[in-house]
Design a protein around this motif. Structure first.
Motif, PDB file in Angstrom:
ATOM      1  N   GLU A  29       0.965  -1.355   0.078  1.00 15.49           N
ATOM      2  CA  GLU A  29       0.046  -0.007   0.166  1.00 15.49           C
ATOM      3  C   GLU A  29       0.982   1.418  -0.045  1.00 15.49           C
ATOM      4  O   GLU A  29       0.660   2.284   0.852  1.00 15.49           O
ATOM      5  N   ASP A  75       0.871  -4.543  17.557  1.00 15.78           N
ATOM      6  CA  ASP A  75      -0.319  -4.362  16.775  1.00 15.78           C
ATOM      7  C   ASP A  75      -0.500  -5.638  15.806  1.00 15.78           C
ATOM      8  O   ASP A  75      -1.361  -6.030  15.738  1.00 15.78           O
ATOM      9  N   GLN A  90      -9.803  -4.742   9.989  1.00 11.46           N
ATOM     10  CA  GLN A  90      -9.887  -3.491   9.375  1.00 11.46           C
ATOM     11  C   GLN A  90     -10.651  -2.481   9.838  1.00 11.46           C
ATOM     12  O   GLN A  90     -10.220  -1.104   9.940  1.00 11.46           O
ATOM     13  N   GLY A  93      -8.405  -0.435  12.349  1.00  9.53           N
ATOM     14  CA  GLY A  93      -7.514   0.079  11.632  1.00  9.53           C
ATOM     15  C   GLY A  93      -6.153  -0.799  11.774  1.00  9.53           C
ATOM     16  O   GLY A  93      -5.037  -0.364  11.776  1.00  9.53           O
ATOM     17  N   LEU A  94      -6.286  -2.247  11.967  1.00  9.33           N
ATOM     18  CA  LEU A  94      -5.378  -3.202  12.128  1.00  9.33           C
ATOM     19  C   LEU A  94      -5.138  -4.016  10.655  1.00  9.33           C
ATOM     20  O   LEU A  94      -4.669  -5.147  10.836  1.00  9.33           O
ATOM     21  N   SER A  96      -3.461  -3.461   8.099  1.00  2.60           N
ATOM     22  CA  SER A  96      -2.082  -3.726   7.429  1.00  2.60           C
ATOM     23  C   SER A  96      -1.276  -4.649   8.548  1.00  2.60           C
ATOM     24  O   SER A  96      -0.521  -5.498   8.066  1.00  2.60           O
ATOM     25  N   GLU A 141     -15.207   3.442   5.945  1.00  2.19           N
ATOM     26  CA  GLU A 141     -13.814   3.796   6.153  1.00  2.19           C
ATOM     27  C   GLU A 141     -13.534   4.814   7.107  1.00  2.19           C
ATOM     28  O   GLU A 141     -14.284   5.775   7.270  1.00  2.19           O
ATOM     29  N   ASP A 144      -6.693   5.748   9.148  1.00  2.00           N
ATOM     30  CA  ASP A 144      -5.823   5.115  10.017  1.00  2.00           C
ATOM     31  C   ASP A 144      -5.477   5.884  11.108  1.00  2.00           C
ATOM     32  O   ASP A 144      -5.269   5.335  12.405  1.00  2.00           O
ATOM     33  N   THR A 145      -5.082   7.006  11.032  1.00  2.00           N
ATOM     34  CA  THR A 145      -4.575   8.117  11.809  1.00  2.00           C
ATOM     35  C   THR A 145      -5.427   8.240  13.083  1.00  2.00           C
ATOM     36  O   THR A 145      -5.280   8.363  14.271  1.00  2.00           O
ATOM     37  N   SER A 148      -6.028   4.997  14.896  1.00  2.00           N
ATOM     38  CA  SER A 148      -4.986   4.482  15.943  1.00  2.00           C
ATOM     39  C   SER A 148      -4.828   5.193  17.169  1.00  2.00           C
ATOM     40  O   SER A 148      -4.551   4.876  18.113  1.00  2.00           O
ATOM     41  N   ARG A 151      -7.389   3.988  19.392  1.00  2.00           N
ATOM     42  CA  ARG A 151      -6.933   2.994  20.104  1.00  2.00           C
ATOM     43  C   ARG A 151      -5.962   2.981  21.083  1.00  2.00           C
ATOM     44  O   ARG A 151      -6.048   2.205  22.053  1.00  2.00           O
TER      45      ARG A 151
END
Length: 324
Positions: A29, A75, A90, A93-94, A96, A141, A144-145, A148, A151
C-alpha cells in the motif's frame, strides 16, 4: 513504520519468489517509487535482493536466504487475536498489521508446512467483498490516523478528544473517557462515557482524535459484551422508537430483521407470508427499511407509515410516467 515495511517486503519476496515493483507496491500500500527506495535500502544493508529484467522480471532474493525477522509487533499480535474477523481488524485500523503478521507466521513455518498452508489458504475465502447477487458489502472507512489515536487512548487508559459529526448536527469537539471498541456488521463503535454518562460513537463519524495525558475516569475491568447489550437495550426502549406491524416474504425476512432494532412478535400469515411486529429507531429508520424491501414487505400499521410509503411511491411513479 519503514522498518516494518522493509521486513514485510523481504517476507513477500520469500513467499512469492519474485514480484514486480507494482505488485510489491500494491501489497504494501505504497507507491512504486517507495518500493524502489526500499529495495535500495535493503541492498545497502546487505540483504541479497536483485532485479530480473524482462516481461516476467521483478525483484527476488538469492536462493537459500533466510531471515530471523519473524518477531511479532504489538499491533501484529493484536491483529492475530481478532483475526477471526478480517473485517473487524480493518474496522479497528489493524488491516495492514494483520497482513504483516500473517506473512511472519507463514515465514516461520518449515518449508514443507509453508507450502501446504499456502495451498490450503487458497481453498478458503472469508468475508468476500460481495454476496452471491454481486451486491457490494459496504465497509465504513475510517482513517488509520484517527482509529490509531483512539486505539492508543483505549489501551493506555487516557482521556480522548474527538471531533465528532453526529447525525444532523454540526461537527463539534468533545472530551470523553474511552472504555472499549466494538465492531458490528463492519461498523466500528467507540464505547465511552462523557461527564459520567454512557455514550456510543460511530468511528466513521469521528473526523479527528487526540489522546490526552489525563487518565480516563473508568473502571479498571470491563465486560464489553455486557456493556454493549445494556446500551442496545436502552436504545431499543427509549427515544423516538416506533413499532411497525409488517407482512413480509419469508425470503426477505433476514433483511428486515437485520435492519430492525428488535423483533417483538412473529407468526405465520396468509399467502405463505410472515407477520412480524418490529421496532425501529425512529420514523425515518422505519420508512427507509420498508422502502428497501419494495413489494416483498407491506407495513400494516401504523397508518402514517403506510401513507408515507404510498406518497413516496406515487411520486416515483409520476416521475417515470412519461418518457422525456
Amino acid at each position: 513504520m519503514r522498518a516494518d515495511r522493509l521486513v514485510s517486503l523481504v517476507l513477500l519476496l520469500r513467499r512469492h519468489g519474485r514480484l514486480s515493483a507494482t505488485a510489491l507496491a500494491r501489497e504494501l500500500e505504497v507507491s512504486t517509487r517507495t518500493v524502489l527506495r526500499d529495495i535500495d535500502a535493503l541492498s545497502a544493508a546487505g540483504v541479497p535482493v536483485y532485479a530480473e529484467r524482462g516481461r516476467h522480471g521483478g525483484f527476488a532474493l538469492l536462493p537459500g536466504f533466510r531471515t530471523e525477522l519473524t518477531g511479532l509487533s504489538h499491533d501484529e499480535a493484536l491483529a492475530l487475536l481478532i483475526a477471526g474477523s478480517r473485517r473487524g481488524a480493518q474496522a479497528f485500523g489493524l488491516g495492514s498489521a494483520l497482513a504483516s503478521a500473517v506473512l511472519k507466521v507463514v515465514d516461520a513455518l518449515p518449508e514443507k508446512d509453508r507450502t501446504t498452508a499456502a495451498d490450503a489458504a487458497r481453498r478458503l475465502l472469508v468475508d468476500p467483498g460481495t454476496d452471491l447477487l454481486a451486491r457490494r458489502l459496504e465497509t465504513e472507512e475510517v482513517p488509520d490516523t484517527v482509529v490509531s489515536e483512539i486505539r492508543r487512548a483505549v489501551f493506555a487508559g487516557h482521556r480522548l478528544r474527538i471531533h465528532y459529526a453526529a447525525a444532523d448536527r454540526e461537527p463539534a469537539w468533545r472530551t470523553v473517557d474511552p472504555i472499549g471498541l466494538v465492531t458490528v456488521r463492519d461498523q466500528g463503535y467507540l464505547l465511552a462515557t462523557r461527564s459520567g454518562a454512557d455514550r456510543t460513537y460511530r468511528l466513521s463519524r469521528v473526523l479527528a482524535a487526540e489522546e490526552l495525558d489525563e487518565p480516563a475516569r473508568r473502571p479498571e475491568r470491563v465486560d464489553l459484551d455486557l456493556a454493549w447489550q445494556e446500551r442496545s437495550t436502552r436504545l431499543r426502549t427509549g427515544g423516538d422508537q416506533v413499532t411497525v406491524l409488517v407482512r413480509v416474504d419469508p425470503a426477505r425476512r433476514e433483511e428486515l430483521v437485520g435492519t430492525a432494532l428488535a423483533v417483538l412478535s412473529e407468526e405465520a400469515d396468509a399467502d405463505d407470508r410472515l407477520r412480524l411486529e418490529v421496532a425501529f429507531q425512529d420514523a425515518r429508520h422505519a420508512e427507509w427499511a420498508l422502502w428497501q424491501l419494495a413489494t416483498d414487505a407491506e407495513a400494516l400499521a401504523p397508518q402514517w407509515l403506510r401513507t408515507s410509503l404510498r406518497d413516496r411511491a406515487a411520486a416515483i411513479a409520476a416521475c417515470y410516467g412519461e418518457f422525456p
